[in-house]
Motif scaffolding. Structure first.
Motif, PDB file in Angstrom:
ATOM      1  N   ASP C 146      14.361  38.669 -24.441  1.00 43.73           N
ATOM      2  CA  ASP C 146      14.386  38.946 -22.833  1.00 43.73           C
ATOM      3  C   ASP C 146      15.812  38.267 -22.401  1.00 43.73           C
ATOM      4  OD1 ASP C 146      14.553  39.126 -20.231  1.00 43.73           O
ATOM      5  OD2 ASP C 146      12.213  39.123 -20.127  1.00 43.73           O
ATOM      6  N   ALA C 147      16.986  39.206 -22.262  1.00 48.08           N
ATOM      7  CA  ALA C 147      18.055  38.886 -21.737  1.00 48.08           C
ATOM      8  C   ALA C 147      18.007  37.768 -20.432  1.00 48.08           C
ATOM      9  CB  ALA C 147      19.044  40.124 -21.748  1.00 48.08           C
ATOM     10  N   ARG C 148      17.261  38.534 -19.507  1.00 43.40           N
ATOM     11  CA  ARG C 148      17.081  37.850 -18.322  1.00 43.40           C
ATOM     12  C   ARG C 148      16.675  36.273 -18.589  1.00 43.40           C
ATOM     13  NH1 ARG C 148      15.933  41.535 -13.909  1.00 43.40           N
ATOM     14  NH2 ARG C 148      13.729  41.801 -14.668  1.00 43.40           N
ATOM     15  N   VAL C 149      15.631  36.372 -19.297  1.00 48.80           N
ATOM     16  CA  VAL C 149      15.021  34.895 -19.316  1.00 48.80           C
ATOM     17  C   VAL C 149      16.010  34.003 -20.363  1.00 48.80           C
ATOM     18  CG1 VAL C 149      13.053  33.531 -20.757  1.00 48.80           C
ATOM     19  CG2 VAL C 149      12.739  35.707 -19.561  1.00 48.80           C
ATOM     20  N   ALA C 150      16.523  34.522 -21.307  1.00 48.52           N
ATOM     21  CA  ALA C 150      17.395  33.967 -22.246  1.00 48.52           C
ATOM     22  C   ALA C 150      18.696  33.198 -21.164  1.00 48.52           C
ATOM     23  CB  ALA C 150      18.046  34.698 -23.137  1.00 48.52           C
ATOM     24  N   THR C 151      19.203  34.193 -20.463  1.00 47.77           N
ATOM     25  CA  THR C 151      20.126  33.612 -19.590  1.00 47.77           C
ATOM     26  C   THR C 151      19.773  32.648 -18.270  1.00 47.77           C
ATOM     27  OG1 THR C 151      20.940  36.093 -19.280  1.00 47.77           O
ATOM     28  CG2 THR C 151      21.917  34.405 -17.752  1.00 47.77           C
ATOM     29  N   SER C 152      18.588  32.572 -18.176  1.00 41.01           N
ATOM     30  CA  SER C 152      18.288  31.437 -16.986  1.00 41.01           C
ATOM     31  C   SER C 152      17.799  30.281 -17.926  1.00 41.01           C
ATOM     32  CB  SER C 152      16.877  32.043 -16.518  1.00 41.01           C
ATOM     33  OG  SER C 152      17.067  32.490 -15.331  1.00 41.01           O
ATOM     34  N   VAL C 153      17.366  30.464 -19.357  1.00 35.62           N
ATOM     35  CA  VAL C 153      17.383  29.065 -20.046  1.00 35.62           C
ATOM     36  C   VAL C 153      18.594  28.555 -20.451  1.00 35.62           C
ATOM     37  CG1 VAL C 153      16.626  28.651 -22.414  1.00 35.62           C
ATOM     38  CG2 VAL C 153      15.236  29.969 -20.983  1.00 35.62           C
ATOM     39  N   VAL C 154      19.514  29.237 -20.844  1.00 38.61           N
ATOM     40  CA  VAL C 154      20.953  28.702 -20.790  1.00 38.61           C
ATOM     41  C   VAL C 154      21.484  28.056 -19.647  1.00 38.61           C
ATOM     42  CG1 VAL C 154      23.288  28.992 -21.400  1.00 38.61           C
ATOM     43  CG2 VAL C 154      21.594  30.202 -22.815  1.00 38.61           C
ATOM     44  N   TRP C 155      21.330  28.574 -18.553  1.00 38.78           N
ATOM     45  CA  TRP C 155      21.852  28.159 -17.457  1.00 38.78           C
ATOM     46  C   TRP C 155      21.037  26.798 -17.037  1.00 38.78           C
ATOM     47  CZ3 TRP C 155      19.727  29.413 -12.143  1.00 38.78           C
ATOM     48  CH2 TRP C 155      20.531  28.761 -11.102  1.00 38.78           C
ATOM     49  N   SER C 156      19.592  26.627 -17.435  1.00 43.24           N
ATOM     50  CA  SER C 156      18.816  25.451 -16.953  1.00 43.24           C
ATOM     51  C   SER C 156      19.451  24.531 -17.901  1.00 43.24           C
ATOM     52  CB  SER C 156      17.454  25.914 -16.973  1.00 43.24           C
ATOM     53  OG  SER C 156      16.974  25.690 -18.327  1.00 43.24           O
ATOM     54  N   ALA C 157      19.636  24.599 -19.088  1.00 44.57           N
ATOM     55  CA  ALA C 157      20.109  23.594 -19.850  1.00 44.57           C
ATOM     56  C   ALA C 157      21.371  23.186 -19.392  1.00 44.57           C
ATOM     57  CB  ALA C 157      20.323  24.160 -21.537  1.00 44.57           C
ATOM     58  N   LEU C 158      22.229  23.880 -19.075  1.00 43.17           N
ATOM     59  CA  LEU C 158      23.828  23.648 -18.605  1.00 43.17           C
ATOM     60  C   LEU C 158      23.375  22.707 -17.376  1.00 43.17           C
ATOM     61  CD1 LEU C 158      25.903  26.941 -19.058  1.00 43.17           C
ATOM     62  CD2 LEU C 158      25.696  24.776 -20.549  1.00 43.17           C
ATOM     63  N   HIS C 159      22.657  23.294 -16.520  1.00 43.77           N
ATOM     64  CA  HIS C 159      22.361  22.653 -15.075  1.00 43.77           C
ATOM     65  C   HIS C 159      21.627  21.270 -15.394  1.00 43.77           C
ATOM     66  CE1 HIS C 159      21.346  22.027 -10.857  1.00 43.77           C
ATOM     67  NE2 HIS C 159      19.912  22.076 -11.226  1.00 43.77           N
ATOM     68  N   GLY C 160      21.039  21.115 -16.265  1.00 43.98           N
ATOM     69  CA  GLY C 160      20.313  19.833 -16.627  1.00 43.98           C
ATOM     70  C   GLY C 160      21.205  18.825 -16.972  1.00 43.98           C
ATOM     71  N   ALA C 161      22.350  19.315 -18.027  1.00 47.54           N
ATOM     72  CA  ALA C 161      23.171  18.581 -18.478  1.00 47.54           C
ATOM     73  C   ALA C 161      24.155  17.793 -17.301  1.00 47.54           C
ATOM     74  CB  ALA C 161      24.171  19.140 -19.597  1.00 47.54           C
ATOM     75  N   VAL C 162      24.507  18.755 -16.363  1.00 48.84           N
ATOM     76  CA  VAL C 162      25.377  18.578 -15.351  1.00 48.84           C
ATOM     77  C   VAL C 162      24.753  17.514 -14.677  1.00 48.84           C
ATOM     78  CG1 VAL C 162      26.573  19.548 -13.359  1.00 48.84           C
ATOM     79  CG2 VAL C 162      26.861  20.716 -15.529  1.00 48.84           C
ATOM     80  N   THR C 163      23.407  17.757 -14.019  1.00 52.51           N
ATOM     81  CA  THR C 163      22.777  17.089 -13.051  1.00 52.51           C
ATOM     82  C   THR C 163      22.447  15.517 -13.439  1.00 52.51           C
ATOM     83  OG1 THR C 163      20.726  17.935 -13.809  1.00 52.51           O
ATOM     84  CG2 THR C 163      21.806  18.991 -11.626  1.00 52.51           C
ATOM     85  N   LEU C 164      21.918  15.509 -15.049  1.00 52.72           N
ATOM     86  CA  LEU C 164      21.872  14.231 -15.539  1.00 52.72           C
ATOM     87  C   LEU C 164      23.148  13.323 -15.441  1.00 52.72           C
ATOM     88  CD1 LEU C 164      19.403  14.598 -18.281  1.00 52.72           C
ATOM     89  CD2 LEU C 164      18.901  13.666 -15.917  1.00 52.72           C
ATOM     90  N   LEU C 165      24.340  14.070 -15.955  1.00 54.43           N
ATOM     91  CA  LEU C 165      25.631  13.397 -16.065  1.00 54.43           C
ATOM     92  C   LEU C 165      25.931  12.997 -14.714  1.00 54.43           C
ATOM     93  CD1 LEU C 165      27.289  15.505 -18.644  1.00 54.43           C
ATOM     94  CD2 LEU C 165      26.781  13.057 -18.818  1.00 54.43           C
TER      95      LEU C 165
END
Lengths: 200, 200, 200, 200
Positions: C146-165
């Motif tokens: 599901d492209a919509r879900v997949a996109t959000s998943v990628v984004w959330s991973a990036l967001h997690g990395a950014v915020t933890l950093l």
DNA sequence: AATGAATGAGCATTCATTCAT
DNA sequence: GATGAATGAATGCTCATTCAT
């Protein structure tokens, strides 16, 4: 609205100072007294210390005016001048207890933030005493070993008299004016150029 | 548990006062320092003022001890005795800065509740000075018009010296010991029985 | 006087945000920085929230510019494009810490007043990711359910990395660049259309 | 009166935290909410930071309990264990948004005062992930280059998912549970030791 | 004799905002 | 367009004191 709120703050603070003392003085209290919000004070003074410093400045200036006036009266008589300076100093302290408290009784800790440049300005007052003392020494009418020390000694005697009087610590049976005059004379007599030192 | 908690409170408060200063002294801090609850202090002192008043009493007593010791050293030399009294007085002030402050510089407002009876007790210290002055006058070694006034004058000079030193207002280029000695001598020289009055 | 004060306010606020952080940012501070009175800001922005919302808009635009630039570099390679988008996204977050915070970490409560219409505009950035993901799926180089879900998943991973950093929560012994690259690769490898690894 | 005011403070603070956010939380607000004076809070917590730190500790402990329970369920299957850990982690975040916010979203500046000793304790949670990752790597069922990095990467993906969900930033058209499961799977698939997909 | 729990009042200072001009 | 003057509300925190036990 108020033509000069800054002025009002300064005056009110001075009065509160003499009534309640420095320790119990708060920005809120000042605000309440002037009928403005506490925030408004910060429009005119960066903080509490700045307000006090402004008060100190004013006091120093006023004192300077008072002392300078004396200078001209006795340009050629150092002793008379010194005497008059002492009278004026004590009179100023008793007449402006509010100023006197901030000017000379504030804790060193609060004074640390007082700009060095202003300190110099404040020292002008002491300089007027120093000049008279030095002049007297130069003419041989006053026995002065170290003019700097002598000046501080005179000042400390005056300061002691003022503060004891302000704190109402002087024996109530003693007439205030008599006490002041005695203190000043006593201090000046310490300068008597004597044939004989008495205290070894 | 503590045999005399009241004693402990007073001693601790005095030490805190000398070490940390008046402004930072709180009932809590005292309590913490003595290892009791803040409430316990109220079992022995009605309130903070009462505690301070007790402290003032003690201070006056301690000062009295210090001054009395001097008395015996020079029983027959009023001038030496007076000189020694002055030294002791100044030393006491400088050694117990904040203590001195509580004793003599507390705002009148705080002192209102100080029982008049205790004021009299506090005046014993002044009496020691007065006795020396009077003795000197009686023997003709000191020129004393009004012993009461003269005593207060000497005291005010000493008080001025102490307070200016404590407030660090004395020119830093002046040696402290030299200043003290000068101040005392200057004040005593004011008593010189002179052939010639200088200040008319 | 100023041709575009609104512009100046926004730019200054952004800089203040990046340099001093969100918590310490006040209308007064902005006013001081731009050399206008605080009141003037209200001529261009209804209130602080409105100013922040405008800032968020701009941030989203800037991020959009950054991400769009990538798009053109790899028009025909969805994986490379996605990889580059991820890098850019993380880089943007780390280079504009507090800006990122305002854009994505502001408490929902503050965002309630943020117009829904603008939300949509903000979502354009996500669309760039979505396009790359979809393209990869269409070409069979990425396994996308599901492209919509997949996109959000990628984004959330990036967001997690950014915020933890940004919060300095990532183990200090880990090299930042290595962590970022690992996070991105790890996330992209989740798309591997087995049995072929795509990202080496 | 209150059996355990400390408990009440902690619980209330948590709830206020999720409702109003960290930024708007004040000691007074907490006090009002618990029906006590603000001063009372200081009877149980040295200051605001200490209160938050206590909350962090509790949260870390609770999370640890939740994660440890998982460990025993799959003692011999690292992948299943890792999967379960991830689920639990996300579930904890969504179920305890209050805790999660203080635990992981507090500004570094506030964390500086967080005692180092407690940091170690807080890291136990990450260790559980690390253990599973390492075990999987050792058995060859997970492709792990650097266990430390890999662990942080997984964590950051989970953290991203939790925070976006809590901030309601995830596309509302996406089912929450589906998103979570996709995020976890996606992250685990990054570990696939090719050419065999492991997570079905 | 001693205390833990609690509080109201107070502190300096900062903030976003308003309003008359 | 722009501002100076003003403010009410808020902040974290400290203090002396009280009271039931």
């Amino acid at each position: 609205m108020e033509p000069d709120l800054r002025r009002l703050i300064l005056d009110t603070t001075r009065h509160l100072l003499v009534e309640d003392g420095y320790a119990s003085l708060s920005m809120r209290k000042i605000a309440r007294a002037i009928g403005y919000s506490a925030t408004s004070i910060y429009l005119h003074f960066e903080n509490k210390d700045a307000l006090f410093h402004a008060l100190i400045d004013e006091g120093m200036d006023r004192l300077h005016q008072a002392l300078k006036a004396v200078e001209k009266v006795h340009p050629d008589d150092p002793i008379a001048r010194l005497h008059a300076l002492c009278r004026r100093y004590v009179a100023f302290g008793l007449e402006n207890p509010e100023y006197y408290e901030v000017m000379f009784m504030l804790h060193p800790q609060h004074m640390e933030r007082y700009p060095a440049e202003k300190y110099r300005r404040a020292r002008r007052n002491l300089d007027l005493f120093a000049a008279a003392v030095a002049a007297g020494g130069a003419r041989g009418v006053l026995a002065v070993e170290d003019a700097r020390v002598a000046t501080s000694v005179v000042w400390s005697a005056l300061h002691g008299a003022v503060t004891l009087l302000l704190a109402r610590r002087v024996d109530v049976r003693i007439d205030e004016a008599a006490f002041i005059e005695a203190a000043i004379r006593h201090s000046l007599r310490g300068f008597v150029p004597l044939p004989e030192p008495v205290i070894s």
